[in-house]
Enzyme design. Structure first.
Site, short mmCIF file in Angstrom:
data_model
loop_
_atom_site.label_atom_id
_atom_site.label_comp_id
_atom_site.label_asym_id
_atom_site.label_seq_id
_atom_site.Cartn_x
_atom_site.Cartn_y
_atom_site.Cartn_z
N ALA A 202 0.83 -1.20 0.00
CA ALA A 202 0.00 0.00 0.00
C ALA A 202 0.87 1.25 0.00
O ALA A 202 1.37 1.68 1.04
CB ALA A 202 -0.93 -0.02 1.21
N MET A 203 1.04 1.81 -1.21
CA MET A 203 1.76 3.07 -1.34
C MET A 203 0.76 4.20 -1.55
O MET A 203 0.79 5.22 -0.89
CB MET A 203 2.71 3.03 -2.56
CG MET A 203 3.61 1.83 -2.62
SD MET A 203 4.62 1.86 -4.15
CE MET A 203 4.67 0.13 -4.56
N PHE B 99 -6.84 2.22 -3.76
CA PHE B 99 -6.46 1.46 -4.97
C PHE B 99 -5.55 0.28 -4.64
O PHE B 99 -4.66 -0.04 -5.43
CB PHE B 99 -5.72 2.36 -5.98
CG PHE B 99 -6.46 3.58 -6.44
CD1 PHE B 99 -7.82 3.57 -6.68
CD2 PHE B 99 -5.76 4.77 -6.68
CE1 PHE B 99 -8.48 4.71 -7.14
CE2 PHE B 99 -6.41 5.91 -7.13
CZ PHE B 99 -7.79 5.87 -7.36
N GLU C 149 8.84 -4.64 -10.55
CA GLU C 149 7.38 -4.46 -10.66
C GLU C 149 7.04 -4.05 -12.11
O GLU C 149 6.11 -4.57 -12.71
CB GLU C 149 6.92 -3.38 -9.67
CG GLU C 149 5.49 -2.91 -9.90
CD GLU C 149 4.92 -2.09 -8.75
OE1 GLU C 149 5.59 -1.94 -7.71
OE2 GLU C 149 3.78 -1.59 -8.88
N GLN D 258 -12.07 -3.38 -32.75
CA GLN D 258 -12.65 -2.82 -33.97
C GLN D 258 -12.81 -3.89 -35.05
O GLN D 258 -13.81 -3.95 -35.75
CB GLN D 258 -11.75 -1.67 -34.48
CG GLN D 258 -12.27 -0.92 -35.68
CD GLN D 258 -13.44 0.00 -35.35
OE1 GLN D 258 -13.70 0.28 -34.18
NE2 GLN D 258 -14.17 0.44 -36.35
N THR E 4 2.53 5.80 -13.57
CA THR E 4 1.83 6.05 -14.85
C THR E 4 2.85 6.13 -15.98
O THR E 4 4.05 6.36 -15.75
CB THR E 4 1.04 7.37 -14.82
OG1 THR E 4 1.98 8.46 -14.71
CG2 THR E 4 0.05 7.44 -13.67
C1 LIG Z 1 -6.61 -1.16 -10.46
C2 LIG Z 1 -5.53 -0.42 -9.72
C3 LIG Z 1 -4.68 -1.14 -8.88
C4 LIG Z 1 -3.70 -0.46 -8.15
N1 LIG Z 1 -2.94 -1.18 -7.24
C5 LIG Z 1 -2.11 -0.49 -6.40
C6 LIG Z 1 -1.45 -1.17 -5.32
O1 LIG Z 1 -1.55 -2.40 -5.16
N2 LIG Z 1 -0.70 -0.43 -4.47
C7 LIG Z 1 -0.55 0.92 -4.60
O2 LIG Z 1 0.13 1.51 -3.79
N3 LIG Z 1 -1.17 1.58 -5.62
C8 LIG Z 1 -1.95 0.91 -6.51
N4 LIG Z 1 -2.60 1.58 -7.51
C9 LIG Z 1 -2.45 3.04 -7.61
C10 LIG Z 1 -1.64 3.50 -8.81
O3 LIG Z 1 -0.29 3.16 -8.66
C11 LIG Z 1 -1.87 5.00 -8.97
O4 LIG Z 1 -3.20 5.18 -9.40
C12 LIG Z 1 -0.92 5.66 -9.94
O5 LIG Z 1 0.40 5.65 -9.42
C13 LIG Z 1 -1.31 7.10 -10.29
O6 LIG Z 1 -1.55 7.84 -9.14
P1 LIG Z 1 -2.92 8.70 -9.03
O7 LIG Z 1 -4.04 7.77 -9.32
O8 LIG Z 1 -2.91 9.38 -7.72
O9 LIG Z 1 -2.85 9.73 -10.21
P2 LIG Z 1 -2.11 11.17 -10.19
O10 LIG Z 1 -0.76 11.03 -9.60
O11 LIG Z 1 -3.04 12.16 -9.59
O12 LIG Z 1 -1.97 11.44 -11.75
C14 LIG Z 1 -3.04 11.95 -12.55
C15 LIG Z 1 -2.50 12.26 -13.95
O13 LIG Z 1 -1.45 13.24 -13.85
C16 LIG Z 1 -0.30 12.75 -14.46
N5 LIG Z 1 0.90 13.23 -13.76
C17 LIG Z 1 1.15 13.24 -12.43
N6 LIG Z 1 2.38 13.71 -12.19
C18 LIG Z 1 2.94 14.00 -13.40
C19 LIG Z 1 4.19 14.52 -13.82
N7 LIG Z 1 5.16 14.82 -12.95
N8 LIG Z 1 4.39 14.71 -15.15
C20 LIG Z 1 3.43 14.39 -16.05
N9 LIG Z 1 2.23 13.90 -15.72
C21 LIG Z 1 1.98 13.70 -14.39
C22 LIG Z 1 -0.39 11.23 -14.36
O14 LIG Z 1 0.44 10.59 -15.31
C23 LIG Z 1 -1.87 11.02 -14.60
O15 LIG Z 1 -2.12 11.02 -15.99
C24 LIG Z 1 -3.54 0.93 -8.30
C25 LIG Z 1 -4.38 1.63 -9.17
C26 LIG Z 1 -5.36 0.98 -9.87
C27 LIG Z 1 -6.27 1.78 -10.76
#
Ligand SMILES: Cc1cc2nc3c(=O)[nH]c(=O)nc-3n(C[C@H](O)[C@H](O)[C@H](O)COP(=O)(O)OP(=O)(O)OC[C@H]3O[C@@H](n4cnc5c(N)ncnc54)[C@H](O)[C@@H]3O)c2cc1C
Length: 361
Positions: A105-106, A137, A224, A318, A347
């Site tokens: 859990a990060m 998440f 990972e 498609q 991401t």
């Molecule tokens: C199904 C699922 C399973 C997951 N499992 C885990 C898990 O087991 N453990 C865990 O810890 N997390 C988990 N996650 C979380 C996942 O790692 C995060 O959703 C991801 O890291 C993005 O963080 P955020 O959702 O807060 O988006 P944000 O950080 O808010 O990003 C939103 C948008 O902004 C963009 N963005 C942000 N910063 C920058 C930058 N510096 N430059 C350019 N673009 C940027 C991102 O690329 C994205 O498009 C999971 C997520 C999902 C959907």
């Protein structure tokens, strides 16, 4: 996979979670912890190719709900490389038998890409840590018996410093699960919110070094990302296989739809891209086996293959026409399930930041 997973996956999708029994079955078959030493019940062979084979076989039958990859590829290294002997004796036998399901859990509501903003915190109280905060998440979030929680343990340190990994166990007072989140794909995967309200975590549950959590995360993220890339390539291969079969049998204008030049060229292009992706990911696996996979190579593999996975799934949907939009056709599920691959594990935009930085930019 065919005997114990495929027949049940649709039911697990309806339930939003896989049956714990499948974990125990996987444990019996030796699929969990292949790299965990034999004395703790594991396979005793540190060779990431075993992990990749399992990831590929799971992907090949579209069993996207199984959180084995998270358990084997992502959590295992923290326990095997950072765990104390006592922690290993306590957790690894259950890890390998499937009786102890794990999660990491990060992410938090306010901190995803920007992990330095983690607000979940723990303060020392005698021999314990008192942990408070929330995560979201979290893969395997409902089933997990052991969660590695990233928490701020030094309130005065800024940014990446002052984070630690605390192992929170099922049943600890103050540890509550929130919703099993309703997602557009990965329907059988229990992705959940977790809440911690002054959870008393014994100091013996600190994994790795105090305040070095961020460094530990950075060390483990390339594996990972490689795991995600391996799944992406296998997913491309699977959806191409399904689509080839479809376009050979479906007729329009008196001929199979695959015989139109557009379809032939498109499938030729996607097959070429997938072959290139496989070659690169296999090379990354070889580098990883030598302990030489760089952070930027892992990031390149992650973003490129998961982008490709989405592109392949979309084009193949498609090619199925209206049937591609129907849930009974596996291509529709591949399209929905694959979308998240570009989001989690860092991401794809963050991956490009990493690659860009490696260029000195
Ligand atoms: C199904 C699922 C399973 C997951 N499992 C885990 C898990 O087991 N453990 C865990 O810890 N997390 C988990 N996650 C979380 C996942 O790692 C995060 O959703 C991801 O890291 C993005 O963080 P955020 O959702 O807060 O988006 P944000 O950080 O808010 O990003 C939103 C948008 O902004 C963009 N963005 C942000 N910063 C920058 C930058 N510096 N430059 C350019 N673009 C940027 C991102 O690329 C994205 O498009 C999971 C997520 C999902 C959907």
């Amino acid at each position: 996979m065919q005997r114990h997973v495929e027949p049940h996956h649709a039911d697990w999708e309806k339930a939003g979670i896989v049956d714990r029994e499948v974990w125990v079955e996987a444990g019996k078959q030796g699929l969990l912890g292949t790299d965990v030493p034999e004395e703790y019940g594991g396979g005793g062979v540190v060779d990431f190719r075993y992990n990749v084979v399992l990831d590929e076989e799971i992907t090949r039958i579209g069993a996207t709900g199984l959180g084995f990859g998270l358990h084997n590829d992502i959590v295992a290294p923290y326990l095997t490389t950072l765990g104390t002997d006592e922690q290993k004796r306590r957790w690894l036998p259950g890890f390998c038998s499937g009786e102890l399901i794990t999660a990491i859990a990060m992410s938090e509501p306010g901190a995803g890409s920007d992990l330095q903003r983690v607000r979940t915190h723990a303060r020392r109280d005698g021999d314990d840590w008192l942990l408070s905060g929330s995560k979201t998440f979290i893969t395997n979030g409902i089933n997990a018996d052991l969660v590695l929680v990233v928490a701020r343990t030094d309130p005065d340190a800024d940014g990446a410093r002052g984070l630690s990994l605390l192992a929170v166990e099922r049943g600890m007072a103050g540890f509550e699960r929130g919703r099993n989140l309703d997602k557009i794909g990965l329907k059988a995967q229990d992705t959940a919110e977790l809440f911690f309200d002054d959870v008393r975590v014994p100091a013996a549950n600190l994994v790795g070094q105090e305040n070095r959590g961020f460094v530990h995360l950075m060390e483990n993220l390339p594996q990972e990302r490689l795991s995600i890339a391996a799944v992406a390539v296998a997913a491309c291969e699977r959806v191409l296989e399904l689509t080839l079969e479809y376009v050979k049998s479906r007729q329009a204008f008196g001929r199979p739809i695959g015989s139109f030049q557009h379809s032939r060229f498109l499938l030729a292009e996607l097959t070429t891209l997938t072959t290139v992706a496989r070659t690169y990911v296999d090379e990354c696996v070889r580098q990883h086996l030598r302990g030489q996979l760089s952070v930027s190579d892992a990031a390149m593999a992650k973003w490129w293959t998961t982008d490709l996975q989405n592109k392949v799934a979309d084009a193949c949907l498609q090619l199925h026409g209206g049937y591609g939009y129907m849930t009974e056709y596996p291509v529709s599920k591949a399209w929905l399930d694959g979308r998240v691959q570009a989001i989690y594990g860092g991401t794809n935009e963050i991956m490009k930041e990493i690659v860009g930085r490696s260029l000195g930019l």
